[in-house]
Design a protein around this motif. Structure first.
Motif, mmCIF file in Angstrom:
data_model
loop_
_atom_site.group_PDB
_atom_site.id
_atom_site.type_symbol
_atom_site.label_atom_id
_atom_site.label_comp_id
_atom_site.label_asym_id
_atom_site.label_seq_id
_atom_site.Cartn_x
_atom_site.Cartn_y
_atom_site.Cartn_z
ATOM 1 N N VAL A 100 -27.284 -2.425 110.735
ATOM 2 C CA VAL A 100 -26.358 -1.388 111.191
ATOM 3 C C VAL A 100 -24.905 -1.800 110.938
ATOM 4 N N VAL A 101 -24.155 -0.875 110.354
ATOM 5 C CA VAL A 101 -22.700 -1.021 110.232
ATOM 6 C C VAL A 101 -22.066 -0.063 111.233
ATOM 7 N N LYS A 109 -12.392 2.534 102.116
ATOM 8 C CA LYS A 109 -12.345 1.080 102.261
ATOM 9 C C LYS A 109 -13.611 0.566 102.934
ATOM 10 N N ALA A 110 -14.039 1.258 103.991
ATOM 11 C CA ALA A 110 -15.241 0.842 104.727
ATOM 12 C C ALA A 110 -16.484 0.967 103.849
ATOM 13 N N PHE A 111 -16.655 2.098 103.179
ATOM 14 C CA PHE A 111 -17.857 2.299 102.371
ATOM 15 C C PHE A 111 -17.866 1.417 101.132
ATOM 16 N N ASP A 112 -16.697 1.117 100.574
ATOM 17 C CA ASP A 112 -16.641 0.171 99.456
ATOM 18 C C ASP A 112 -17.182 -1.187 99.902
ATOM 19 N N TRP A 113 -16.786 -1.606 101.106
ATOM 20 C CA TRP A 113 -17.262 -2.892 101.641
ATOM 21 C C TRP A 113 -18.772 -2.854 101.867
ATOM 22 N N ILE A 114 -19.261 -1.766 102.446
ATOM 23 C CA ILE A 114 -20.698 -1.648 102.732
ATOM 24 C C ILE A 114 -21.506 -1.744 101.443
ATOM 25 N N ILE A 115 -21.075 -1.039 100.415
ATOM 26 C CA ILE A 115 -21.812 -1.025 99.150
ATOM 27 C C ILE A 115 -21.754 -2.387 98.476
ATOM 28 N N ALA A 167 -21.814 8.528 101.677
ATOM 29 C CA ALA A 167 -23.211 8.186 101.938
ATOM 30 C C ALA A 167 -24.129 8.884 100.938
ATOM 31 N N PHE A 168 -23.881 10.168 100.689
ATOM 32 C CA PHE A 168 -24.709 10.921 99.739
ATOM 33 C C PHE A 168 -24.628 10.306 98.349
ATOM 34 N N LYS A 169 -23.439 9.945 97.922
ATOM 35 C CA LYS A 169 -23.261 9.333 96.601
ATOM 36 C C LYS A 169 -24.091 8.056 96.488
ATOM 37 N N SER A 170 -24.062 7.242 97.538
ATOM 38 C CA SER A 170 -24.826 5.996 97.530
ATOM 39 C C SER A 170 -26.327 6.271 97.468
ATOM 40 N N MET A 171 -26.792 7.235 98.259
ATOM 41 C CA MET A 171 -28.228 7.568 98.261
ATOM 42 C C MET A 171 -28.670 8.120 96.915
#
Length: 248
Positions: free
Chosen positions: A33-34, A73-79, A126-130
């Protein structure tokens, strides 16, 4: 929930209330979990109280969902660090008491930006990543019963909900928009709106929480989130409405 074991869930508004409760329940279900929130110290504090194995799977990150730059910034880090997003729980939201005809427009705009555009910014990433990973993920939006109907109470004075219900009506509409888009873009990504009634969180004024109105616990809402995540791949729950037993 077995298919989500060690998958990555992102929970916005994770420093308190429904968001914090969702983080804890997902960690118990063996999900990575993030937690995204402006108050990093809140998340760090309850992380320190978690069992060691859950601490390893919880990643607090500072994020203001009303800012696209902050979300990116957050999603770049998560990916980069975790490989992608498999579950998104759009929980972050704010409420300012007052009338729409008199409340500071800056505060009104803050509600629209957080409650509506925050959902848009996070869901896009999130959709882009999925989709890029061809993964059938799940997007959950924490809505409200006020996103479906606005109660009118004669002789009770001017209401103080202002643009909060309109932001939730927008959430209801965008849930259906996402369902159609996810399908039209040839994915099997799920979308679910969870609409609680009055819930014991920080955005509810103390005078309401301490009154005589029936009120939900945050865990009541998170149980709905885990239920919809636990459904089989061919089954989509579009809307869950949950109210206190004796509520309106």
């Amino acid at each position: 929930m077995e298919r989500w074991h060690n998958r990555v869930a992102v929970v916005t508004g994770a420093s308190s209330g429904i968001g914090a409760a969702t983080v804890k329940d997902l960690l118990k279900a063996n999900v990575v979990v993030v937690g995204l929130a402006r108050r990093l110290e809140r998340m760090e504090a309850y992380k320190a109280e978690l069992p060691a194995d859950q601490q390893k799977r919880f990643h607090p990150f500072t994020c203001d969902v009303s800012s696209q730059e902050s979300v990116d910034k957050a999603f770049d880090w998560i990916i980069e660090k975790l490989g992608g997003v498999d579950i998104l729980v759009n929980n972050a939201g704010i409420f300012k008491m007052g009338q729409a005809v008199t409340l500071d427009p800056v505060q009104l705009q803050q509600m629209v930006q957080t409650n509506v555009m925050g959902v848009v910014y996070c869901t896009q990433r999130a959709f882009k990543s999925m989709k890029e990973r061809n993964y059938d993920g799940h997007v959950v939006i924490i809505n409200s019963v006020l996103g479906h109907a606005i109660p009118a109470k004669p002789n009770s004075g001017a209401p103080v909900m202002n643009v909060y219900p309109p932001t939730k009506f927008a959430t209801t509409a965008i849930t259906e928009v996402y369902r159609q888009e996810f399908r039209g873009l040839k994915t099997k990504i799920k979308i679910t709106s969870v609409s609680p009634g009055l819930t014991d969180t920080e955005i509810v004024p103390d005078n309401i929480k301490t009154g005589e109105l029936p009120i939900l616990k945050t865990e009541d809402v998170t149980s709905c989130i885990l239920f919809t995540l636990s459904t089989p791949p061919h089954m989509q729950i579009h809307e869950i409405t949950v109210k206190p037993l004796l509520g309106e």
